[in-house]
Design an enzyme around this catalytic site. Structure first.
Site, PDB file in Angstrom:
ATOM      1  N   ASP A  32       0.863  -1.193   0.000  1.00 40.06           N
ATOM      2  CA  ASP A  32       0.000   0.000   0.000  1.00 40.06           C
ATOM      3  C   ASP A  32       0.897   1.241   0.000  1.00 40.06           C
ATOM      4  O   ASP A  32       1.925   1.274   0.676  1.00 40.06           O
ATOM      5  CB  ASP A  32      -0.900  -0.004   1.238  1.00 40.06           C
ATOM      6  CG  ASP A  32      -2.157   0.843   1.029  1.00 40.06           C
ATOM      7  OD1 ASP A  32      -3.269   0.287   1.099  1.00 40.06           O
ATOM      8  OD2 ASP A  32      -2.026   2.065   0.794  1.00 40.06           O
ATOM      9  N   ASP A  65       4.020   2.124  -4.375  1.00 37.62           N
ATOM     10  CA  ASP A  65       2.951   2.521  -5.291  1.00 37.62           C
ATOM     11  C   ASP A  65       2.960   1.584  -6.507  1.00 37.62           C
ATOM     12  O   ASP A  65       4.016   1.372  -7.118  1.00 37.62           O
ATOM     13  CB  ASP A  65       3.232   3.976  -5.731  1.00 37.62           C
ATOM     14  CG  ASP A  65       2.026   4.592  -6.404  1.00 37.62           C
ATOM     15  OD1 ASP A  65       1.449   3.943  -7.295  1.00 37.62           O
ATOM     16  OD2 ASP A  65       1.667   5.725  -6.031  1.00 37.62           O
ATOM     17  N   SER A 136     -16.832  -2.794  -9.037  1.00 37.25           N
ATOM     18  CA  SER A 136     -17.826  -1.948  -8.365  1.00 37.25           C
ATOM     19  C   SER A 136     -19.149  -1.950  -9.113  1.00 37.25           C
ATOM     20  O   SER A 136     -19.183  -2.077 -10.348  1.00 37.25           O
ATOM     21  CB  SER A 136     -17.275  -0.520  -8.321  1.00 37.25           C
ATOM     22  OG  SER A 136     -18.290   0.377  -7.979  1.00 37.25           O
ATOM     23  N   TYR A 161     -14.329   7.034 -12.783  1.00 39.53           N
ATOM     24  CA  TYR A 161     -14.050   5.943 -11.836  1.00 39.53           C
ATOM     25  C   TYR A 161     -14.666   4.630 -12.345  1.00 39.53           C
ATOM     26  O   TYR A 161     -13.992   3.598 -12.437  1.00 39.53           O
ATOM     27  CB  TYR A 161     -14.603   6.316 -10.452  1.00 39.53           C
ATOM     28  CG  TYR A 161     -14.638   5.162  -9.483  1.00 39.53           C
ATOM     29  CD1 TYR A 161     -13.464   4.586  -9.016  1.00 39.53           C
ATOM     30  CD2 TYR A 161     -15.853   4.641  -9.020  1.00 39.53           C
ATOM     31  CE1 TYR A 161     -13.491   3.515  -8.136  1.00 39.53           C
ATOM     32  CE2 TYR A 161     -15.889   3.579  -8.131  1.00 39.53           C
ATOM     33  CZ  TYR A 161     -14.709   3.018  -7.691  1.00 39.53           C
ATOM     34  OH  TYR A 161     -14.739   1.958  -6.815  1.00 39.53           O
ATOM     35  N   LYS A 165     -12.896   0.875 -13.773  1.00 47.52           N
ATOM     36  CA  LYS A 165     -13.223  -0.488 -13.310  1.00 47.52           C
ATOM     37  C   LYS A 165     -13.709  -1.357 -14.480  1.00 47.52           C
ATOM     38  O   LYS A 165     -13.311  -2.522 -14.608  1.00 47.52           O
ATOM     39  CB  LYS A 165     -14.298  -0.434 -12.217  1.00 47.52           C
ATOM     40  CG  LYS A 165     -13.846   0.241 -10.921  1.00 47.52           C
ATOM     41  CD  LYS A 165     -12.878  -0.628 -10.150  1.00 47.52           C
ATOM     42  CE  LYS A 165     -12.447   0.022  -8.855  1.00 47.52           C
ATOM     43  NZ  LYS A 165     -11.375  -0.698  -8.180  1.00 47.52           N
ATOM     44  N   PHE A 191     -21.393  -3.595  -3.963  1.00 45.57           N
ATOM     45  CA  PHE A 191     -22.434  -2.580  -3.923  1.00 45.57           C
ATOM     46  C   PHE A 191     -22.023  -1.513  -2.882  1.00 45.57           C
ATOM     47  O   PHE A 191     -21.054  -0.815  -3.116  1.00 45.57           O
ATOM     48  CB  PHE A 191     -23.821  -3.227  -3.775  1.00 45.57           C
ATOM     49  CG  PHE A 191     -24.296  -3.670  -5.145  1.00 45.57           C
ATOM     50  CD1 PHE A 191     -23.631  -4.676  -5.838  1.00 45.57           C
ATOM     51  CD2 PHE A 191     -25.311  -2.995  -5.805  1.00 45.57           C
ATOM     52  CE1 PHE A 191     -23.968  -5.017  -7.146  1.00 45.57           C
ATOM     53  CE2 PHE A 191     -25.678  -3.327  -7.111  1.00 45.57           C
ATOM     54  CZ  PHE A 191     -25.007  -4.344  -7.778  1.00 45.57           C
TER      55      PHE A 191
HETATM   56  P1  NAD Z   1      -9.525   2.684   0.518  1.00 42.10           P
HETATM   57  O1  NAD Z   1      -9.155   3.990  -0.076  1.00 42.10           O
HETATM   58  O2  NAD Z   1      -9.818   2.636   1.974  1.00 42.10           O
HETATM   59  O3  NAD Z   1      -8.405   1.593   0.187  1.00 42.10           O
HETATM   60  C1  NAD Z   1      -7.644   1.625  -1.001  1.00 42.10           C
HETATM   61  C2  NAD Z   1      -6.178   1.514  -0.607  1.00 42.10           C
HETATM   62  O4  NAD Z   1      -5.373   1.541  -1.790  1.00 42.10           O
HETATM   63  C3  NAD Z   1      -5.718   2.671   0.269  1.00 42.10           C
HETATM   64  O5  NAD Z   1      -5.109   2.147   1.437  1.00 42.10           O
HETATM   65  C4  NAD Z   1      -4.713   3.438  -0.607  1.00 42.10           C
HETATM   66  O6  NAD Z   1      -3.675   4.010   0.183  1.00 42.10           O
HETATM   67  C5  NAD Z   1      -4.215   2.347  -1.540  1.00 42.10           C
HETATM   68  N1  NAD Z   1      -3.741   2.812  -2.851  1.00 42.10           N
HETATM   69  C6  NAD Z   1      -4.394   3.614  -3.725  1.00 42.10           C
HETATM   70  N2  NAD Z   1      -3.666   3.755  -4.838  1.00 42.10           N
HETATM   71  C7  NAD Z   1      -2.544   3.007  -4.683  1.00 42.10           C
HETATM   72  C8  NAD Z   1      -1.420   2.734  -5.515  1.00 42.10           C
HETATM   73  N3  NAD Z   1      -1.306   3.267  -6.734  1.00 42.10           N
HETATM   74  N4  NAD Z   1      -0.468   1.917  -5.035  1.00 42.10           N
HETATM   75  C9  NAD Z   1      -0.556   1.370  -3.801  1.00 42.10           C
HETATM   76  N5  NAD Z   1      -1.597   1.601  -2.980  1.00 42.10           N
HETATM   77  C10 NAD Z   1      -2.576   2.410  -3.410  1.00 42.10           C
HETATM   78  O7  NAD Z   1     -10.761   2.136  -0.315  1.00 42.10           O
HETATM   79  P2  NAD Z   1     -11.707   0.888  -0.030  1.00 42.10           P
HETATM   80  O8  NAD Z   1     -13.063   1.385   0.267  1.00 42.10           O
HETATM   81  O9  NAD Z   1     -11.059  -0.062   0.897  1.00 42.10           O
HETATM   82  O10 NAD Z   1     -11.765   0.277  -1.506  1.00 42.10           O
HETATM   83  C11 NAD Z   1     -10.918  -0.793  -1.904  1.00 42.10           C
HETATM   84  C12 NAD Z   1     -11.229  -1.147  -3.349  1.00 42.10           C
HETATM   85  O11 NAD Z   1     -12.608  -1.464  -3.471  1.00 42.10           O
HETATM   86  C13 NAD Z   1     -10.958  -0.010  -4.339  1.00 42.10           C
HETATM   87  O12 NAD Z   1     -10.411  -0.568  -5.506  1.00 42.10           O
HETATM   88  C14 NAD Z   1     -12.346   0.543  -4.611  1.00 42.10           C
HETATM   89  O13 NAD Z   1     -12.440   1.121  -5.890  1.00 42.10           O
HETATM   90  C15 NAD Z   1     -13.201  -0.709  -4.510  1.00 42.10           C
HETATM   91  N6  NAD Z   1     -14.592  -0.415  -4.165  1.00 42.10           N
HETATM   92  C16 NAD Z   1     -14.880   0.279  -3.020  1.00 42.10           C
HETATM   93  C17 NAD Z   1     -16.203   0.589  -2.717  1.00 42.10           C
HETATM   94  C18 NAD Z   1     -16.552   1.385  -1.477  1.00 42.10           C
HETATM   95  O14 NAD Z   1     -17.648   1.944  -1.404  1.00 42.10           O
HETATM   96  N7  NAD Z   1     -15.693   1.473  -0.473  1.00 42.10           N
HETATM   97  C19 NAD Z   1     -17.244   0.183  -3.578  1.00 42.10           C
HETATM   98  C20 NAD Z   1     -16.913  -0.539  -4.726  1.00 42.10           C
HETATM   99  C21 NAD Z   1     -15.577  -0.836  -5.012  1.00 42.10           C
END
Ligand code: NAD
Ligand code: UDP
Length: 350
Positions: A32, A65, A136, A161, A165, A191
């Site tokens: 991360d 990253d 998503s 966004y 996906k 969802f």
């Molecule tokens: P979050 O932001 O809490 O977690 C994402 C993590 O990815 C973070 O810790 C961030 O620091 C890390 N990150 C981002 N870009 C990065 C990179 N280039 N390299 C390394 N680390 C990186 O989000 P979340 O809610 O835990 O979501 C996780 C996944 O689920 C995401 O892909 C998101 O699109 C997907 N998602 C989330 C939701 C929601 O409502 N939370 C809904 C549908 C899909």
């Protein structure tokens, strides 16, 4: 002992998945960049190990990253040489704000798409071709008739966004058809994930101002925000407010574990599954439930609709139920209780 790489593992959903995997005895390696999460998550996960809640083994953490190819190459090489090659990847890292993606689309294509392509390339090089991907419900087009969304519904995102996906899913589909590599892939379409682990030790911790409704409701209940702005009371729904399919993050995490194990057992090549509860909840119903179970007040006011919103988004989850033999167990009351419990225990986040 299998070593599972979890990108985005310190984030909201990733941290809960880590816990579920640790409890099942997996070794985990979290990657991360911490752009939207805190390293304290690692300490909290280690606490669970120490308290011996379950047979927990090892947690590795690498800050980096995914857009940095050199970082990824050295990560895979180092773990391979240590005899800790990755058996599978759960790929959650990415940016997730719909609003920000409309303002800064290039940033979203960069983080989400370039990061994923780099990851897929290095996975291929090291013959690590088992993948669970965080997709998503935003990839679906809006439905006029307020019916459940199944996996065959039209893919028609309305923001950058959602397009990132949908594009990644397309790439995964192409990969799954290659003859020279044995990809096994599950793309899980979430969802509305909410809630937190019942312990209150891990939960949702957005580093910026939250956009999603549950973290905003907790701030209103705590008196940090005066009132919740409800985006529209003129939607085509029974009480006029938007209806969503809220799913407890622990149910989501358990869905990942089952998908992972099916992939490790070679049970499918490429599968796209909705992870939701198939139950719709309006904004007003959500507020009422939150107030009732937590004995708090959530003042609100009606405002104009938010750009890009839809009236109704609820999953048909029958495919996930039958293929994974997975049933979301936690109801809306538990989601509201656990969200509030997390907030009360961590008013400043991690
Ligand atoms: P979050 O932001 O809490 O977690 C994402 C993590 O990815 C973070 O810790 C961030 O620091 C890390 N990150 C981002 N870009 C990065 C990179 N280039 N390299 C390394 N680390 C990186 O989000 P979340 O809610 O835990 O979501 C996780 C996944 O689920 C995401 O892909 C998101 O699109 C997907 N998602 C989330 C939701 C929601 O409502 N939370 C809904 C549908 C899909
Ligand atoms: N919502 C709201 N006020 C807010 C945030 C969200 O009324 O401050 C509504 C939004 O219009 C939608 C529901 O709550 O009907 C869920 O929104 P969220 O942003 O959490 O998820 P998504 O829109 O991605 O489904």
């Amino acid at each position: 002992m299998k070593n599972i790489l979890i990108t985005g593992g310190t984030g909201f959903i990733g941290s809960h998945i880590c816990l579920v995997l640790l409890n099942k005895g997996y070794e985990i390696t979290i990657v991360d960049s911490l752009i939207n999460s805190s390293p304290v998550v690692i300490e909290r996960l280690k606490e669970f190990c120490k308290s011996g809640e379950k047979n927990v083994n090892r947690i590795n953490f690498e800050k980096g990253d995914l857009r940095n190819q050199d970082f990824l190459s050295s990560l895979f090489e180092t773990y391979y040489k240590k005899g800790l090659k990755f058996d599978a990847v759960l790929h959650l890292a990415g940016l997730k704000s719909v609003k920000e993606s409309t303002q800064e689309p290039l940033k979203y294509w960069d983080y989400n798409l370039i990061g994923t392509i780099n990851l897929l390339k290095i996975m291929g090089e090291y013959r690590c071709t088992n993948l669970v991907f965080s997709s998503s419900a935003t990839i679906y087009g809006s439905k006029k008739d307020n019916t459940l969304i199944d996996e065959y519904s039209l893919i028609n995102p309305i923001n950058a966004y959602g397009y990132t996906k949908a594009t990644i899913e397309r790439i995964l589909e192409d990969l799954s058809k290659t003859k020279n590599q044995k990809w096994r892939i599950a793309s899980l379409r979430y969802f509305n994930p909410v809630g937190a682990h019942y312990s209150g030790r891990i939960g949702e911790n957005p580093l910026d101002n939250p956009n999603n409704i549950l973290p905003i409701i907790t701030k209103v209940a705590a008196g940090l925000i005066d009132e919740l702005k409800i985006f529209g009371n003129d939607w085509d729904t029974p009480d006029g407010t938007g209806i969503r399919d809220y799913i407890h993050v622990m149910d989501l995490a358990e869905g990942h574990l089952i998908s992972l194990e099916k992939i490790l057992n070679n049970e499918f090549k490429f599968i796209k599954l909705n992870l939701g509860t198939a139950k719709g909840t309006s904004v007003l119903e959500l507020i009422k439930t939150f107030e009732k179970v937590n004995k708090v007040k959530v003042p609100y006011r009606y405002c104009l609709r938010r750009d890009g919103d839809v009236a109704y988004s609820v999953a048909d989850n029958s495919l996930a139920k039958s293929i994974l033999n997975w049933i979301p167990k936690r109801d809306l009351e538990e989601m509201c209780r656990d969200s509030w419990n997390w907030y009360k225990n961590n008013p400043k986040g991690f």
